[in-house]
Scaffold this motif. Structure first.
Motif, mmCIF file in Angstrom:
data_model
loop_
_atom_site.group_PDB
_atom_site.id
_atom_site.type_symbol
_atom_site.label_atom_id
_atom_site.label_comp_id
_atom_site.label_asym_id
_atom_site.label_seq_id
_atom_site.Cartn_x
_atom_site.Cartn_y
_atom_site.Cartn_z
ATOM 1 N N GLY A 56 10.078 13.960 2.551
ATOM 2 C CA GLY A 56 10.387 14.965 2.888
ATOM 3 C C GLY A 56 9.940 16.290 1.922
ATOM 4 N N ILE A 57 8.848 15.352 1.289
ATOM 5 C CA ILE A 57 8.176 16.623 0.008
ATOM 6 C C ILE A 57 7.842 17.539 0.508
ATOM 7 C CG2 ILE A 57 6.903 17.174 -1.921
ATOM 8 C CD1 ILE A 57 7.219 14.279 -2.616
ATOM 9 N N PRO A 58 8.037 19.144 0.422
ATOM 10 C CA PRO A 58 7.232 20.434 1.419
ATOM 11 C C PRO A 58 6.530 20.852 0.420
ATOM 12 C CG PRO A 58 9.100 20.767 -0.268
ATOM 13 C CD PRO A 58 9.375 19.050 -0.220
ATOM 14 N N LYS A 59 5.527 21.388 1.357
ATOM 15 C CA LYS A 59 4.016 21.762 0.607
ATOM 16 C C LYS A 59 4.196 22.110 -0.902
ATOM 17 C CE LYS A 59 1.917 22.553 5.228
ATOM 18 N NZ LYS A 59 1.310 23.626 5.790
ATOM 19 N N PRO A 98 0.584 -1.331 0.230
ATOM 20 C CA PRO A 98 0.004 0.154 -0.173
ATOM 21 C C PRO A 98 1.208 1.112 -0.233
ATOM 22 C CG PRO A 98 0.095 -1.048 2.302
ATOM 23 C CD PRO A 98 0.820 -1.207 1.295
ATOM 24 N N ILE A 99 0.635 2.256 -1.220
ATOM 25 C CA ILE A 99 1.757 3.449 -1.253
ATOM 26 C C ILE A 99 0.508 4.268 -1.255
ATOM 27 C CG2 ILE A 99 3.506 4.390 -2.261
ATOM 28 C CD1 ILE A 99 4.468 2.029 -3.144
ATOM 29 N N ASN A 100 0.700 5.613 -1.044
ATOM 30 C CA ASN A 100 -0.199 6.557 -1.418
ATOM 31 C C ASN A 100 0.743 7.670 -1.035
ATOM 32 O OD1 ASN A 100 -0.398 7.374 1.512
ATOM 33 N ND2 ASN A 100 -2.177 5.942 2.355
ATOM 34 N N SER A 101 -0.465 8.899 -1.943
ATOM 35 C CA SER A 101 0.689 10.668 -1.370
ATOM 36 C C SER A 101 1.037 10.727 0.119
ATOM 37 C CB SER A 101 -0.509 11.538 -2.034
ATOM 38 O OG SER A 101 -1.151 11.302 -1.532
ATOM 39 N N ALA A 102 0.005 10.206 0.958
ATOM 40 C CA ALA A 102 0.649 11.092 2.315
ATOM 41 C C ALA A 102 1.578 10.453 2.626
ATOM 42 C CB ALA A 102 -0.697 10.724 3.274
#
Length: 126
Positions: free
Chosen positions: A98-101, A87-91
């Motif tokens: 560590g993707i910034p906003k 299971p892999i999701n965007s969150a």
């Protein structure tokens, strides 16, 4: 921009960059996005008759988070069975990489690319 250790490792020490000949038996290709829109990933897989993924490769166009994310997804899939995808999701991707906003859409795009792989694997003949 400062990248976390996972992004740095996956970007600079990638083991899964490349393409495979998807006209061969037991192969699968999955293309997501368009270079013209700034993000594109092509995934390539070789698997055996038991649906075990022997080789996972990718070709990507985009920022380092996108390329590192594609590498990480290939790492998760190579050496696994097509029916046992993790299971892999965007969150999860946003947190791990560590993707910034300002770049959250990259996490969403990576999830979309992963779901495209999963759907294509489900549709492969057993």
């Amino acid at each position: 921009m400062i990248y976390n250790e996972l992004v740095t490792r996956c970007f600079f020490q990638s083991q899964h960059v490349g393409i495979l000949d998807c006209s061969q038996p037991y192969s699968m290709c999955c293309k997501v996005g368009e270079v013209i829109y700034g993000s594109a990933i092509d995934y390539y897989f070789f698997f055996n008759e038991k649906r075990f993924i022997l080789t996972a490769r990718f070709k990507a166009y985009g920022n380092p988070y996108l390329i590192a994310g594609a590498e990480w997804i290939c790492q998760q899939l190579q050496g696994s069975y097509m029916d046992d995808y993790p299971p892999i999701n965007s969150a999860m991707l946003i947190e791990k990489l560590g993707i910034p906003k300002a770049h959250y859409p990259i996490g969403v795009f990576l999830e979309k690319s992963y779901l495209s792989i999963v759907n294509q694997m489900k549709s492969q003949e057993k």
